[in-house]
Design an enzyme around this catalytic site. Structure first.
Site, PDB file in Angstrom:
ATOM      1  N   HIS A  60       0.835  -1.220   0.000  1.00  0.00           N
ATOM      2  CA  HIS A  60       0.000   0.000   0.000  1.00  0.00           C
ATOM      3  C   HIS A  60       0.866   1.265   0.000  1.00  0.00           C
ATOM      4  CE1 HIS A  60      -3.239  -2.768   1.343  1.00  0.00           C
ATOM      5  NE2 HIS A  60      -2.274  -3.277   2.075  1.00  0.00           N
ATOM      6  N   SER A  98      14.574  21.101 -16.579  1.00  0.00           N
ATOM      7  CA  SER A  98      13.386  21.919 -16.799  1.00  0.00           C
ATOM      8  C   SER A  98      13.809  23.205 -17.476  1.00  0.00           C
ATOM      9  CB  SER A  98      12.717  22.225 -15.463  1.00  0.00           C
ATOM     10  OG  SER A  98      11.956  23.414 -15.548  1.00  0.00           O
ATOM     11  N   LYS A 123      16.041  21.368 -11.486  1.00  0.00           N
ATOM     12  CA  LYS A 123      15.350  20.119 -11.756  1.00  0.00           C
ATOM     13  C   LYS A 123      16.188  19.080 -12.478  1.00  0.00           C
ATOM     14  CE  LYS A 123      11.062  19.806 -11.758  1.00  0.00           C
ATOM     15  NZ  LYS A 123      10.237  18.968 -10.896  1.00  0.00           N
ATOM     16  N   ASN A 145      14.773  15.632 -13.963  1.00  0.00           N
ATOM     17  CA  ASN A 145      13.520  14.875 -14.071  1.00  0.00           C
ATOM     18  C   ASN A 145      13.726  13.473 -14.648  1.00  0.00           C
ATOM     19  OD1 ASN A 145      12.027  17.035 -13.082  1.00  0.00           O
ATOM     20  ND2 ASN A 145      11.790  17.931 -15.134  1.00  0.00           N
ATOM     21  N   GLU A 180       9.329   8.021 -16.848  1.00  0.00           N
ATOM     22  CA  GLU A 180       7.931   8.434 -17.010  1.00  0.00           C
ATOM     23  C   GLU A 180       7.393   8.015 -18.373  1.00  0.00           C
ATOM     24  OE1 GLU A 180       7.554  12.513 -14.479  1.00  0.00           O
ATOM     25  OE2 GLU A 180       9.023  12.495 -16.089  1.00  0.00           O
TER      26      GLU A 180
END
Ligand code: ARG
Length: 459
Positions: free
Chosen positions: A158, A279, A285, A287, A292
Site C-alpha cells: 500500500h 526543466s 530540476k 527529471n 515516465e
C-alpha cells in the site's frame, strides 16, 4: 499514366485516388519487404521443383527478386500507392524487370496466404530480438543484485513501510517477472513458426504444391492444417501483442518505483544524469522523463492489443480487408518495446544506490512490528494477543516519539512480561531481513543462493 492494377481485369473504370489513399498499406507494410521477398523466393523454388515453372523461369524469378531486394536495401526502389501494398509493388516490379516469367510467380498463391506468411516471418525475427533484449535486461538485474547485495531498503505494501528487504531481492523480483515474459515470447514463437502458404485465398489450391518443401526452405516447424484458419486468424499477433503488453506493465511498475525512490523525499537511488532531463524554467530540476515515458508508452502497448482484438472480433470467416489494420499496432508495439528495453537496460546499470539513506529509511516506520509479534508467539503468546500487544507498543512509540531500541526492557515488560533482553537483537533491519530464510525469502543467504542458481543456469 496510371499504373495498371494486378487485379484490374474485371474493372472498366480506374480506382478513385481517394480510395487508393484510403486503402493503401504500402506506407507501412513496406517494412515487410525482406520477408515478402524471402517468401516469394521459396514459393518460386517450390513451383520450379514441381514443374509448374520451368527451371530457367524459377531462376529468373529468384534473381529478379534478389535484385529488387537490393534496390530496396539501397533505398532506390520507388514505392507506389497505386499498387496498394508491398506484395503488388514487388510483383509489378518483377514483371517490369524480367518480363512474362515474373507474371507466373503468383501461381497457386493469394495475397491472403502471402500476407499471413510475411507477418509470421517478420514476427519470428522480432520475437527473437525481443527475447535477446529481455535476456540482456535480466543479466543486468542479476549483476546489480550481486553488486548491491548489502543494501537494505524498506519494502512497501500500500506504499506504506511494511518490512525491510534486500534491494537485491527487489531486483530479482523483476528478474522472475521478466523470465516469465521471456517464456511467453518463446511460447508464442512456437505457434508463429507455422507455414500458411498453399492456403490460397481461402480454400487451398488445385495445383500440386509442396507445402512441406516451402516450410523446409523457410525454416518453419510445421504447416497450417486448415486453409480457412490460416488466412483468417491473427491470434498469433494478438498473443504477441499481449506478451508485449504484459512485459510493458512490468517495466512500467519498475519505472514507477524508481521514480519514487529517486525523489528528494525518498532519495534511495540516484539516476544516471545521461538518462534524465532538465526543466526549461526551474534550474534545479533533474527529471526522470525516461522512466515516465516508459510508464506512459505502456498505454500504447495496451492500446495496440485492444486495437487488434477489436478489429478481429466481429469478422466473418475468412479474410476481410479489416485485417490490414493488424500491421500498424504490431509495428508500433515492436518499436515501443524494443526501445523501452534497450533504454531501461542501460539506465538500470547506471543507477547508484544510496545505501545509507535506504538503510536509515529501513530502520524507520516500525517495520520491526511483525517480528516483535512473532517473537512473542515464540514465547508462548497466541498470535492475535501478540498482534494486539505489539500494536499498543507501536502506538506508544508514535506518541512518545521514541524508537523501540530506546525503550528500556523494564518499560517493555509493561506491555508483556515475555519480553527479554534478546528482543533488541531482532529489531534491526538486518535481523528482519536475515531471519527470513524461507525458500523465496529475503534473507541474504537465500538471495545469494538464487543469484547463484540463476548464474549457473545461464552458463
Ligand atoms: N494489404 C493486405 C493486408 O495487409 C494484403 C492482403 C490483401 N488481400 C486482399 N484480398 N485484398 O491484409
Amino acid at each position: 499514366m496510371k499504373k495498371k492494377k494486378p487485379w484490374g481485369g474485371r474493372f472498366s473504370k480506374p480506382t478513385e485516388k481517394t480510395v487508393e489513399e484510403f486503402t493503401e498499406s504500402i506506407s507501412f507494410d513496406r517494412r515487410l519487404y525482406k520477408y515478402d521477398i524471402e517468401g516469394s523466393i521459396a514459393h518460386a523454388r517450390m513451383l520450379g521443383k514441381i514443374g509448374i515453372l520451368k527451371k530457367n523461369e524459377a531462376v529468373a524469378i529468384v534473381k529478379g527478386l534478389e535484385g529488387i531486394r537490393k534496390e530496396m536495401d539501397d533505398g532506390r526502389f520507388s514505392f507506389s500507392v497505386e499498387l496498394e501494398d508491398i506484395h503488388m509493388n514487388i510483383e509489378k516490379r518483377l514483371i517490369d524487370k524480367i518480363g512474362p516469367a515474373g507474371a507466373k510467380l503468383h501461381t497457386a498463391r493469394s495475397r491472403n496466404d502471402q500476407v499471413a506468411l510475411d507477418i509470421r516471418l517478420y514476427l519470428r525475427d522480432v520475437i527473437k530480438e525481443i527475447i535477446g533484449c529481455t535476456s540482456e535486461f535480466k543479466s543486468v538485474l542479476v549483476d546489480k543484485a550481486r553488486a548491491d547485495i548489502a543494501v537494505i531498503i524498506p519494502g512497501y505494501t500500500h506504499l506504506q513501510p511494511a518490512q525491510p528487504v534486500l534491494f537485491s531481492h527487489y531486483l530479482l523480483a523483476y528478474w522472475e517477472m521478466l523470465e516469465r515474459d521471456r517464456e511467453r515470447f518463446t511460447d508464442c514463437l512456437k505457434r508463429v513458426n507455422t507455414m500458411p502458404l498453399g492456403s490460397g485465398a481461402i480454400a487451398g489450391t488445385s495445383f500440386p504444391v509442396d507445402r512441406e518443401y516451402v516450410a523446409l526452405l523457410l525454416g518453419f516447424d510445421r504447416i497450417t492444417k486448415n486453409s480457412m484458419d490460416a488466412v483468417s486468424d491473427r491470434d498469433f499477433i494478438i498473443e504477441f501483442l499481449s506478451a508485449c503488453a504484459i512485459l510493458g506493465m512490468h517495466l512500467s511498475r519498475l519505472s514507477e518505483d524508481l521514480i519514487i525512490w529517486s525523489s528528494q523525499e525518498f532519495g534511495f537511488i540516484e539516476l544516471p544524469d545521461a538518462f534524465c532531463t532538465g526543466s526549461s524554467m526551474m534550474p534545479q530540476k533533474k527529471n526522470p522523463d525516461v522512466l515516465e515515458l516508459v510508464r506512459g508508452k505502456t498505454g500504447r502497448l495496451y492500446g495496440n492489443l485492444l486495437s487488434l482484438l477489436t478489429t478481429m472480433k466481429g469478422l466473418p470467416l475468412t479474410y476481410n480487408r479489416d485485417m490490414q489494420e493488424d500491421k500498424e499496432p504490431l509495428f508500433d508495439s515492436v518499436d515501443t518495446l524494443t526501445s523501452i528495453l534497450r533504454l531501461l537496460t542501460e539506465l538500470i546499470s547506471g543507477i547508484i544506490v544510496k545505501k545509507e539513506a535506504a538503510s536509515t529509511a529501513a530502520s524507520q516506520g516500525y517495520m520491526w512490528a511483525t517480528d516483535v509479534a512473532d517473537y512473542l508467539v515464540e514465547k508462548g503468546v497466541p498470535f492475535r494477543t501478540a498482534h494486539e500487544i505489539t500494536g499498543k507498543l507501536v502506538g506508544y512509540c508514535i506518541q512518545s516519539g521514541k524508537g523501540i531500541k530506546d525503550i528500556e526492557i523494564s518499560w517493555l515488560k509493561r506491555f508483556s512480561d515475555r519480553f527479554e533482553k534478546d528482543i533488541y537483537d531482532i529489531i534491526t533491519p538486518e535481523a528482519g531481513v536475515n531471519m527470513r530464510r524461507v525458500a523465496g525469502g529475503t534473507a541474504t543467504e537465500m538471495v545469494l543462493k538464487r543469484i547463484r542458481e540463476i548464474e549457473e543456469d545461464d552458463l
